[in-house]
Design a protein around this motif. Structure first.
Motif: not given
Length: 329
Positions: A265-266, A271-272, A280-281, A287-290
Motif C-alpha cells: 500500500a505504501f 506513487g512509487f 523494501h525497508l 522516503r518516510d523515516g517514521a
C-alpha cells in the motif's frame, strides 16, 4: 632518499619512496609519498618558503645534508595518519573494484541459452536475463530468472537446474509481453535492468525500450475510491490479528500478512514503483523515516501485544489522510 636541484641552484629533499604494497593498501601509497619537503642545508626548517636563505660560504664538497628531527617523523608516518588514507575522488587506486560476473554464472547462462534454443526452435524471438542475476546481485541461494519471448501465444513456465543454480524460465508471446508492459504493475520493474542474451530482429531490445519508457512515467495514480478500498483491505488483516490474540501463532501470521500488505500500500499510495523485497525497508526508510522505524519495530517485536500496538500505529500513519467507507445508516 634522493637529492635534486632546481634551476637556480636551490636544493630540496624529497620524502622517501612509497612503502611496498600490502593487504591494507594494494598500491602501497602512504601520506609520505605525496608532497616534497623543502629543507635547509643544515637540516633545520628554512624560513618562509625556503628560498630566502643566506648562501652557504663552504665549498660544495664540504657541505653535508643531515635530515632534521622532523624528517624522522615524516619517514615513520605519524600515528594519526593511516597507512592508506582516502585518496582524491579521481584516484580510485585504494577503492574496491566492482566484481566481475562469476565465470560459473556465464557458464550457466550459456547452457541455459543452448537449452532454450534447442527446445523452442524457430518460434524463439528473444531470451532476456532478469532479476538479481541481471542486477549482478546474485546471492548463494538465488535463482537465475529468464524471460523468453516467442512468436504466437504462450504463457508457460519451466524450471530446470544448471550446475549449482535453479533456472526459472517464463515463456511469453511477443504481443502479450508488449501489452503487459503497458498495463502490468510488475513487468516494467522486472525489465528495468534486464539484459538481452539472445534476440532476433531486436525483439528483446524493443521490449526493453518500451519498459524503460513506462518506468519513467511512473505507476498510474489511485482514485479516492481505490484508496478507500486499499485501506479497507489492509485493515482487514490487522482486525483479524487482533481478534486472534488468544492464539499467538495465528495472530503473528496474520500480522505478517498485514505488514506485507502495508508495504504494498505504501508504494501504491505514494506513487512509487515497488523495490525488490530485500530493499523494501531501506527504500521506505529513505522516503518516510517514521514509517520505516515503525516497520522495523513491528518486525522485531518479541511481545505480541507490542507488535499489535505497533501495527495499529502503522495503519494510523499510513492511512491518516484516507477516509473510511461511506456510511449508509
Amino acid at each position: 632518499m634522493s637529492l635534486s636541484s632546481t634551476a637556480n641552484g636551490s636544493k630540496f629533499l624529497w620524502r622517501p619512496p612509497a612503502p611496498a604494497p600490502s593487504a591494507s593498501c594494494p598500491t602501497g601509497r602512504s601520506r609520505s609519498s605525496w608532497t616534497p619537503t623543502f629543507r635547509s642545508r643544515t637540516g633545520s626548517p628554512p624560513p618562509g618558503r625556503g628560498f630566502n636563505r643566506s648562501p652557504d660560504p663552504r665549498p660544495m664538497e664540504d657541505r653535508t645534508y643531515e635530515p632534521g628531527p622532523e624528517q624522522a617523523v615524516t619517514e615513520a608516518a605519524p600515528a594519526e595518519f593511516p597507512a592508506c588514507e582516502p585518496v582524491p575522488q579521481a584516484d580510485t587506486a585504494c577503492a574496491p573494484e566492482k566484481a566481475a560476473p562469476a565465470p560459473e554464472i556465464e557458464q550457466i547462462l550459456a547452457k541455459a541459452v543452448r537449452h532454450i534454443r534447442a527446445k523452442r526452435g524457430g518460434d524463439l524471438a528473444a531470451i532476456i536475463l532478469v532479476g538479481s542475476a541481471a542486477r549482478e546481485a546474485l546471492m548463494p541461494h538465488s535463482d537465475v530468472d529468464l524471460l523468453v519471448l516467442v512468436l504466437g501465444k504462450d504463457n508457460s513456465h519451466e524450471l530446470v537446474r544448471v550446475l549449482t543454480r535453479n533456472i526459472d524460465i517464463r515463456y511469453l508471446g511477443v504481443a502479450v509481453a508488449e501489452e503487459q508492459v503497458q498495463t502490468s504493475p510488475r513487468l516494467p520493474i522486472i525489465l528495468r535492468k534486464a539484459r538481452v542474451l539472445f534476440e532476433l530482429e531486436a525483439a528483446g531490445s524493443q521490449l526493453l525500450q518500451k519498459a524503460h519508457a513506462r518506468f519513467r512515467h511512473g505507476p498510474p495514480p489511485l482514485t479516492i475510491h481505490e484508496k478507500i478500498r486499499l485501506r479497507t483491505d489492509v485493515l482487514h488483516w490487522l482486525g483479524k490479528a487482533e481478534d486472534r490474540q488468544a492464539d499467538p501463532a495465528v495472530a503473528r501470521h496474520l500480522i505478517s500478512i498485514f505488514l506485507d500488505e502495508s508495504i504494498t500500500a505504501f508504494y501504491q499510495l505514494r506513487g512509487f514503483w515497488p523495490a525488490s523485497p530485500t530493499e523494501h525497508l531501506r527504500f521506505i526508510v529513505q522516503r518516510d523515516g517514521a514509517l520505516g522505524d515503525l516497520l522495523r519495530q513491528a518486525l522485531s517485536a518479541a511481545d505480541l501485544a507490542d507488535q499489535l500496538a505497533t501495527a495499529r500505529r502503522i495503519a494510523d500513519h499510513l492511512f491518516k489522510d484516507i477516509p473510511s467507507p461511506a456510511r449508509i445508516d
